[in-house]
Design a protein around this motif. Structure first.
Motif, PDB file in Angstrom:
ATOM      1  N   VAL A   1      19.629 -16.106 -22.510  1.00 48.32           N
ATOM      2  CA  VAL A   1      20.263 -15.395 -21.388  1.00 48.32           C
ATOM      3  C   VAL A   1      20.787 -14.015 -21.819  1.00 48.32           C
ATOM      4  O   VAL A   1      20.448 -13.000 -21.206  1.00 48.32           O
ATOM      5  N   THR A   2      21.575 -13.988 -22.891  1.00 49.26           N
ATOM      6  CA  THR A   2      22.191 -12.718 -23.321  1.00 49.26           C
ATOM      7  C   THR A   2      21.152 -11.608 -23.547  1.00 49.26           C
ATOM      8  O   THR A   2      21.328 -10.497 -23.033  1.00 49.26           O
ATOM      9  N   PRO A   3      20.063 -11.864 -24.282  1.00 51.95           N
ATOM     10  CA  PRO A   3      19.090 -10.774 -24.476  1.00 51.95           C
ATOM     11  C   PRO A   3      18.471 -10.293 -23.161  1.00 51.95           C
ATOM     12  O   PRO A   3      18.224  -9.100 -22.997  1.00 51.95           O
ATOM     13  N   ARG A   4      18.239 -11.212 -22.223  1.00 53.34           N
ATOM     14  CA  ARG A   4      17.628 -10.823 -20.936  1.00 53.34           C
ATOM     15  C   ARG A   4      18.577  -9.943 -20.124  1.00 53.34           C
ATOM     16  O   ARG A   4      18.163  -8.956 -19.532  1.00 53.34           O
ATOM     17  N   VAL A   5      19.853 -10.315 -20.104  1.00 52.90           N
ATOM     18  CA  VAL A   5      20.831  -9.533 -19.342  1.00 52.90           C
ATOM     19  C   VAL A   5      20.965  -8.138 -19.961  1.00 52.90           C
ATOM     20  O   VAL A   5      20.885  -7.116 -19.270  1.00 52.90           O
ATOM     21  N   GLY A   6      21.125  -8.096 -21.280  1.00 55.41           N
ATOM     22  CA  GLY A   6      21.269  -6.809 -21.972  1.00 55.41           C
ATOM     23  C   GLY A   6      20.042  -5.924 -21.791  1.00 55.41           C
ATOM     24  O   GLY A   6      20.156  -4.738 -21.466  1.00 55.41           O
ATOM     25  N   ALA A   7      18.870  -6.534 -21.978  1.00 59.12           N
ATOM     26  CA  ALA A   7      17.632  -5.751 -21.904  1.00 59.12           C
ATOM     27  C   ALA A   7      17.378  -5.225 -20.489  1.00 59.12           C
ATOM     28  O   ALA A   7      16.941  -4.078 -20.318  1.00 59.12           O
ATOM     29  N   THR A   8      17.675  -6.032 -19.483  1.00 58.03           N
ATOM     30  CA  THR A   8      17.430  -5.589 -18.104  1.00 58.03           C
ATOM     31  C   THR A   8      18.354  -4.437 -17.739  1.00 58.03           C
ATOM     32  O   THR A   8      17.910  -3.416 -17.190  1.00 58.03           O
ATOM     33  N   ALA A   9      19.646  -4.571 -18.062  1.00 60.77           N
ATOM     34  CA  ALA A   9      20.603  -3.499 -17.758  1.00 60.77           C
ATOM     35  C   ALA A   9      20.211  -2.215 -18.496  1.00 60.77           C
ATOM     36  O   ALA A   9      20.216  -1.123 -17.931  1.00 60.77           O
ATOM     37  N   PHE A  10      19.821  -2.354 -19.756  1.00 58.70           N
ATOM     38  CA  PHE A  10      19.450  -1.205 -20.593  1.00 58.70           C
ATOM     39  C   PHE A  10      18.182  -0.527 -20.063  1.00 58.70           C
ATOM     40  O   PHE A  10      18.139   0.691 -19.876  1.00 58.70           O
ATOM     41  N   MET A  11      17.178  -1.330 -19.789  1.00 61.30           N
ATOM     42  CA  MET A  11      15.888  -0.741 -19.403  1.00 61.30           C
ATOM     43  C   MET A  11      15.890  -0.208 -17.967  1.00 61.30           C
ATOM     44  O   MET A  11      15.170   0.745 -17.670  1.00 61.30           O
ATOM     45  N   LEU A  12      16.688  -0.831 -17.106  1.00 59.62           N
ATOM     46  CA  LEU A  12      16.733  -0.343 -15.714  1.00 59.62           C
ATOM     47  C   LEU A  12      17.331   1.068 -15.666  1.00 59.62           C
ATOM     48  O   LEU A  12      16.956   1.886 -14.807  1.00 59.62           O
ATOM     49  N   PHE A  13      18.248   1.339 -16.593  1.00 58.73           N
ATOM     50  CA  PHE A  13      18.839   2.677 -16.715  1.00 58.73           C
ATOM     51  C   PHE A  13      17.723   3.709 -16.979  1.00 58.73           C
ATOM     52  O   PHE A  13      17.613   4.721 -16.287  1.00 58.73           O
ATOM     53  N   PHE A  14      16.875   3.418 -17.953  1.00 55.46           N
ATOM     54  CA  PHE A  14      15.805   4.360 -18.308  1.00 55.46           C
ATOM     55  C   PHE A  14      14.688   4.369 -17.262  1.00 55.46           C
ATOM     56  O   PHE A  14      14.074   5.400 -17.004  1.00 55.46           O
ATOM     57  N   LEU A  15      14.462   3.216 -16.657  1.00 59.00           N
ATOM     58  CA  LEU A  15      13.445   3.131 -15.592  1.00 59.00           C
ATOM     59  C   LEU A  15      13.853   4.027 -14.417  1.00 59.00           C
ATOM     60  O   LEU A  15      13.001   4.680 -13.794  1.00 59.00           O
ATOM     61  N   THR A  16      15.162   4.079 -14.159  1.00 60.86           N
ATOM     62  CA  THR A  16      15.659   4.919 -13.065  1.00 60.86           C
ATOM     63  C   THR A  16      15.442   6.400 -13.391  1.00 60.86           C
ATOM     64  O   THR A  16      15.070   7.187 -12.513  1.00 60.86           O
ATOM     65  N   ILE A  17      15.673   6.789 -14.644  1.00 59.37           N
ATOM     66  CA  ILE A  17      15.446   8.187 -15.051  1.00 59.37           C
ATOM     67  C   ILE A  17      13.970   8.547 -14.828  1.00 59.37           C
ATOM     68  O   ILE A  17      13.647   9.597 -14.258  1.00 59.37           O
TER      69      ILE A  17
ATOM     70  N   ALA B   1      11.870   7.029 -12.784  1.00 58.63           N
ATOM     71  CA  ALA B   1      11.594   6.999 -11.344  1.00 58.63           C
ATOM     72  C   ALA B   1      12.115   8.268 -10.668  1.00 58.63           C
ATOM     73  O   ALA B   1      11.432   8.855  -9.812  1.00 58.63           O
ATOM     74  N   ASP B   2      13.321   8.727 -11.066  1.00 55.35           N
ATOM     75  CA  ASP B   2      13.886   9.956 -10.490  1.00 55.35           C
ATOM     76  C   ASP B   2      13.009  11.152 -10.814  1.00 55.35           C
ATOM     77  O   ASP B   2      12.751  12.017  -9.958  1.00 55.35           O
ATOM     78  N   LEU B   3      12.557  11.192 -12.067  1.00 53.07           N
ATOM     79  CA  LEU B   3      11.706  12.310 -12.498  1.00 53.07           C
ATOM     80  C   LEU B   3      10.394  12.321 -11.699  1.00 53.07           C
ATOM     81  O   LEU B   3       9.941  13.378 -11.229  1.00 53.07           O
ATOM     82  N   LEU B   4       9.813  11.153 -11.549  1.00 55.98           N
ATOM     83  CA  LEU B   4       8.558  11.055 -10.771  1.00 55.98           C
ATOM     84  C   LEU B   4       8.798  11.435  -9.314  1.00 55.98           C
ATOM     85  O   LEU B   4       7.945  12.049  -8.666  1.00 55.98           O
ATOM     86  N   GLY B   5       9.989  11.093  -8.799  1.00 56.71           N
ATOM     87  CA  GLY B   5      10.351  11.454  -7.426  1.00 56.71           C
ATOM     88  C   GLY B   5      10.397  12.971  -7.258  1.00 56.71           C
ATOM     89  O   GLY B   5       9.903  13.516  -6.265  1.00 56.71           O
ATOM     90  N   LEU B   6      10.995  13.643  -8.257  1.00 55.56           N
ATOM     91  CA  LEU B   6      11.078  15.111  -8.208  1.00 55.56           C
ATOM     92  C   LEU B   6       9.677  15.732  -8.270  1.00 55.56           C
ATOM     93  O   LEU B   6       9.374  16.684  -7.541  1.00 55.56           O
ATOM     94  N   ILE B   7       8.840  15.174  -9.149  1.00 52.40           N
ATOM     95  CA  ILE B   7       7.472  15.697  -9.277  1.00 52.40           C
ATOM     96  C   ILE B   7       6.702  15.461  -7.973  1.00 52.40           C
ATOM     97  O   ILE B   7       5.961  16.323  -7.492  1.00 52.40           O
TER      98      ILE B   7
ATOM     99  N   VAL C   1      16.122  22.649  -6.724  1.00 56.00           N
ATOM    100  CA  VAL C   1      16.421  21.279  -7.198  1.00 56.00           C
ATOM    101  C   VAL C   1      17.592  21.323  -8.179  1.00 56.00           C
ATOM    102  O   VAL C   1      18.540  20.551  -8.081  1.00 56.00           O
ATOM    103  N   TRP C   2      17.521  22.233  -9.100  1.00 54.42           N
ATOM    104  CA  TRP C   2      18.566  22.375 -10.124  1.00 54.42           C
ATOM    105  C   TRP C   2      19.919  22.729  -9.485  1.00 54.42           C
ATOM    106  O   TRP C   2      20.968  22.249  -9.904  1.00 54.42           O
ATOM    107  N   GLN C   3      19.858  23.586  -8.443  1.00 59.89           N
ATOM    108  CA  GLN C   3      21.092  24.049  -7.808  1.00 59.89           C
ATOM    109  C   GLN C   3      21.801  22.931  -7.020  1.00 59.89           C
ATOM    110  O   GLN C   3      23.029  22.852  -7.012  1.00 59.89           O
ATOM    111  N   VAL C   4      20.998  22.095  -6.360  1.00 59.05           N
ATOM    112  CA  VAL C   4      21.647  21.058  -5.529  1.00 59.05           C
ATOM    113  C   VAL C   4      22.060  19.819  -6.324  1.00 59.05           C
ATOM    114  O   VAL C   4      22.827  18.994  -5.848  1.00 59.05           O
ATOM    115  N   LEU C   5      21.525  19.722  -7.533  1.00 58.18           N
ATOM    116  CA  LEU C   5      21.839  18.549  -8.364  1.00 58.18           C
ATOM    117  C   LEU C   5      23.242  18.702  -8.963  1.00 58.18           C
ATOM    118  O   LEU C   5      23.532  19.685  -9.643  1.00 58.18           O
TER     119      LEU C   5
END
Lengths: 157, 281
Positions: free
Chosen positions: A38-54, A56-62, A83-87
């Motif tokens: 359980v512990t590795p799954r919880v840690g890994a999901t929280a950790f990777m979702l953070f980077f997955l969001t980055i 996804a955001d980058l792909l959204g901008l592109i 984009v830079w100004q409104v962020l």
């Protein structure tokens, strides 16, 4: 989307291990299944979702640039400058704090339903469905309250 | 078929705990919802003895093994394993005790995402033993169950009998003082069953390991009561007439959640109880 994919995956994987006595075997071999599974799954999901969001955001901008440039003929420099100004910091903070919370919720719910599976393969199916529903609903509720909290801290724009 | 050897044959380690019994159940009861599975079960397993548990399906045999391992908690009663009261121990304390007890599950319960050597080495790897030592001991254990060639295979690539033998290798790799077998020969062909019975007899006679064995196969238990392991020939041999039953082997029969028989092969063969006579006929 991640709740559907990951919570169901974890619930079914751990559920199958429960009904085939693999979890009991792990306990019998002197290992705590919560620490091991359980512990590795919880840690890994929280950790990777953070980077997955980055990503996804980058792909959204592109993607936004593609639409703006190709469909509306917007100049490349004009698009990226605006984009830079409104962020602002609050957008980045909000966008990156939520995935960590959501990752924690998805993995915890998936693992909880997986580890509480009872009743053979039918039970695995039931746990998987329950995990997806619970994770999705909890994410919506959490999203509401976290957004309210962030607005309360940083103020409305 | 001669059984292969494990090099470190150390019976003394198997009987380290000399006081009391290897396992003792004292008025143990457990129910799931309204279904009473065990109702005041009491028995003792002396050190070095193997006790075969019989009973119809659903009579609580597997539940009894899980209770002994502390995987389930009884509703009432006390359970002692190697002198420790399992029923009063926390899960963390149980992890320590379980290092001295091995279990073979009914459906083997091998970790399907791990290879055979990772399954057998699981406990050793958790104890952070060096890779060379782990490999040496895994190969020994697999040689013991005659499956060294499966070292790099996944459980899904093995037959039911092979999986059962890998499960035995996983249970014995740390040379436990007590072994719990849940239907080790269930659903297997006679040749494979005989190999497994021979491995269990070798554990009993050479390593002096105490064991509880759930089985539906009366003939396996009677084979164990009438045979002993001969270290010279490295195989199981039949005891001479008159000495049959003179091995540390006993029988326990459960019915409706209660113990209706607890004794040796001679007591069982001469029992006048109608249900028992019908059961063994």
């Amino acid at each position: 989307m991640v709740a559907g994919r990951n919570a169901s995956g974890m619930a079914s994987e751990l559920g199958s291990m429960v009904v085939t006595e693999q979890i009991d075997a792990m306990r019998a071999l002197g290992t705590d299944p919560t620490k091991k599974l359980v512990t590795p799954r919880v840690g890994a999901t929280a950790f990777m979702l953070f980077f997955l969001t980055i990503i996804a955001d980058l792909l959204g901008l592109i993607g936004g640039f593609g639409v703006a440039h190709l469909l509306f003929g917007l100049d490349t420099q004009q698009y990226w400058t605006s984009v830079w100004q409104v962020l602002v910091f609050r957008d980045v903070f909000t966008g990156l704090i939520k995935p960590v919370l959501f990752g924690f919720i998805i993995a915890t719910i998936g693992c909880y339903y997986g580890m509480s599976t009872r009743g053979g393969t039918q039970g695995v199916g039931r746990s998987t469905t329950q995990a997806v529903v619970a994770a999705s609903v909890l994410i919506l509720i959490t999203d509401f309250f976290v957004t309210k909290l962030i607005f309360a801290i940083f103020g409305y724009r | 078929m001669p059984a292969p050897t494990l090099p470190s044959e150390n019976p003394a380690a198997a009987v380290a705990s000399v006081s009391g019994y290897a396992i003792e159940f004292d008025k143990v009861a457990i129910a799931f919802d309204e279904n009473v599975v065990l109702d005041g079960v009491s028995f003792q397993l002396p050190h070095g003895e193997t006790k075969a548990l019989f009973g119809v399906a659903g009579s609580g045999k597997s539940t009894l093994l899980k209770l002994a391992m502390g995987l389930l908690r009884p509703d009432s009663g006390r359970i002692f394993v190697l002198g420790e009261e399992v029923t009063r121990m926390s899960e963390q304390e149980l992890f320590e005790l379980r290092r001295r007890v091995g279990i073979v599950f009914q459906e083997s319960a091998l970790f399907d995402s791990l290879k055979v050597y990772e399954n057998v080495a699981f406990r050793l790897m958790e104890e952070r033993i060096s890779a060379e030592e782990v490999e040496r001991r895994v190969r020994e254990a697999l040689r013991f169950v005659e499956l060294e060639e499966t070292y790099d295979m996944f459980p899904s690539e093995l037959s039911g009998g092979m999986r059962r033998r890998v499960a035995i290798a996983r249970a014995i790799i740390t040379e436990p003082e007590v072994l719990l077998y849940d239907s080790p020969t269930g659903g297997l062909d006679p040749v494979t069953s005989n190999t497994i019975v021979e491995l269990i007899v070798k554990q009993r006679d050479v390593y002096k390991t105490s064991a509880l064995m759930v089985t539906h196969r009366l003939q396996d238990a009677f084979t164990m009561a009438t045979h002993q392991f001969d270290k010279a020939t490295n195989r199981m041999v039949v005891l001479p007439k008159g000495q049959r039953g003179d091995v540390p082997m006993s029988f326990l029969i459960l019915r409706d959640g209660k113990v209706i028989f607890d004794g040796d092969a001679r007591d069982l063969a001469t029992s006048r109880d109608e249900y028992i006579r019908e059961y063994i006929s």
